[in-house]
Design a protein around this motif. Structure first.
Motif, PDB file in Angstrom:
ATOM      1  N   ILE A  73      -1.821 -16.619  31.652  1.00 27.63           N
ATOM      2  CA  ILE A  73      -2.081 -17.125  30.185  1.00 27.63           C
ATOM      3  C   ILE A  73      -2.119 -15.914  29.225  1.00 27.63           C
ATOM      4  N   ALA A  74      -2.978 -14.911  29.733  1.00 29.52           N
ATOM      5  CA  ALA A  74      -2.801 -13.451  28.905  1.00 29.52           C
ATOM      6  C   ALA A  74      -1.575 -13.036  28.758  1.00 29.52           C
ATOM      7  N   ARG A  75      -0.735 -12.963  29.959  1.00 34.56           N
ATOM      8  CA  ARG A  75       0.499 -12.174  30.014  1.00 34.56           C
ATOM      9  C   ARG A  75       1.532 -13.079  28.995  1.00 34.56           C
ATOM     10  N   THR A  76       1.386 -14.238  29.153  1.00 40.11           N
ATOM     11  CA  THR A  76       2.256 -15.151  28.312  1.00 40.11           C
ATOM     12  C   THR A  76       2.100 -15.022  26.952  1.00 40.11           C
ATOM     13  N   LEU A  77       0.849 -14.787  26.411  1.00 40.28           N
ATOM     14  CA  LEU A  77       0.540 -14.569  25.023  1.00 40.28           C
ATOM     15  C   LEU A  77       0.583 -13.116  24.600  1.00 40.28           C
ATOM     16  N   GLY A  78       1.011 -12.184  25.703  1.00 39.34           N
ATOM     17  CA  GLY A  78       1.431 -10.931  25.205  1.00 39.34           C
ATOM     18  C   GLY A  78       0.182  -9.923  24.989  1.00 39.34           C
ATOM     19  N   VAL A  79      -1.072 -10.368  25.711  1.00 40.70           N
ATOM     20  CA  VAL A  79      -2.116  -9.539  25.493  1.00 40.70           C
ATOM     21  C   VAL A  79      -2.631  -9.374  27.119  1.00 40.70           C
ATOM     22  N   THR A  80      -3.644  -8.347  27.297  1.00 41.18           N
ATOM     23  CA  THR A  80      -4.246  -8.131  28.577  1.00 41.18           C
ATOM     24  C   THR A  80      -5.581  -9.283  28.500  1.00 41.18           C
ATOM     25  N   VAL A  81      -5.927  -9.460  29.817  1.00 40.03           N
ATOM     26  CA  VAL A  81      -6.939 -10.072  30.321  1.00 40.03           C
ATOM     27  C   VAL A  81      -8.013  -9.476  29.401  1.00 40.03           C
ATOM     28  N   GLU A  82      -8.458  -8.129  29.463  1.00 40.20           N
ATOM     29  CA  GLU A  82      -9.375  -7.655  28.727  1.00 40.20           C
ATOM     30  C   GLU A  82      -9.436  -8.206  27.093  1.00 40.20           C
ATOM     31  N   GLN A  83      -8.096  -8.204  26.594  1.00 36.80           N
ATOM     32  CA  GLN A  83      -8.028  -8.563  25.039  1.00 36.80           C
ATOM     33  C   GLN A  83      -8.245 -10.142  25.063  1.00 36.80           C
ATOM     34  N   LEU A  84      -7.930 -10.748  25.876  1.00 32.54           N
ATOM     35  CA  LEU A  84      -8.195 -11.977  25.594  1.00 32.54           C
ATOM     36  C   LEU A  84      -9.783 -12.553  26.031  1.00 32.54           C
ATOM     37  N   MET A  85     -10.257 -11.867  26.960  1.00 37.16           N
ATOM     38  CA  MET A  85     -11.810 -12.141  27.033  1.00 37.16           C
ATOM     39  C   MET A  85     -12.726 -11.462  25.884  1.00 37.16           C
ATOM     40  N   GLY A  86     -12.031 -10.492  25.209  1.00 35.53           N
ATOM     41  CA  GLY A  86     -12.682  -9.862  24.199  1.00 35.53           C
ATOM     42  C   GLY A  86     -12.846 -10.640  23.058  1.00 35.53           C
TER      43      GLY A  86
END
Length: 90
Positions: A73-86
């Motif tokens: 999901i993060a990759r598809t949204l163009g963010v890192t897992v860390e950014q998504l969780m943050g």
């Protein structure tokens, strides 16, 4: 809530922790980022190779997403897992 619903393969479709604040926060973050990117649930689900219904449950906080799903999901949204969780405050 300790209720789990199962589809025909016996895989739970709802988390026993359904609507837990962390699940809701994560789902809200996914929804916000998806909308910011101008994506529908259907487009994100297709691009991330997920079932649209499952993605909807994740966004509502009804299902727990596994690490590989979160990464997809993060990759598809163009963010890192860390950014998504943050973004979810987690």
């Amino acid at each position: 809530m300790a209720v789990a619903y199962h589809h025909h393969l016996g895989v739970p479709t709802y988390s026993p922790d359904r609507q837990h604040p962390d699940l809701v926060a994560f789902g809200d973050a996914v929804r916000r980022l998806r909308i910011e990117k101008g994506m529908t649930q259907e487009v994100l689900a297709f691009a991330a190779e997920l079932d649209k219904g499952y993605l909807g449950r994740v966004e509502r906080g009804d299902s727990v997403a596994a690490l590989l799903v979160i990464a997809r999901i993060a990759r598809t949204l163009g963010v890192t897992v860390e950014q998504l969780m943050g973004n979810a405050g987690l």
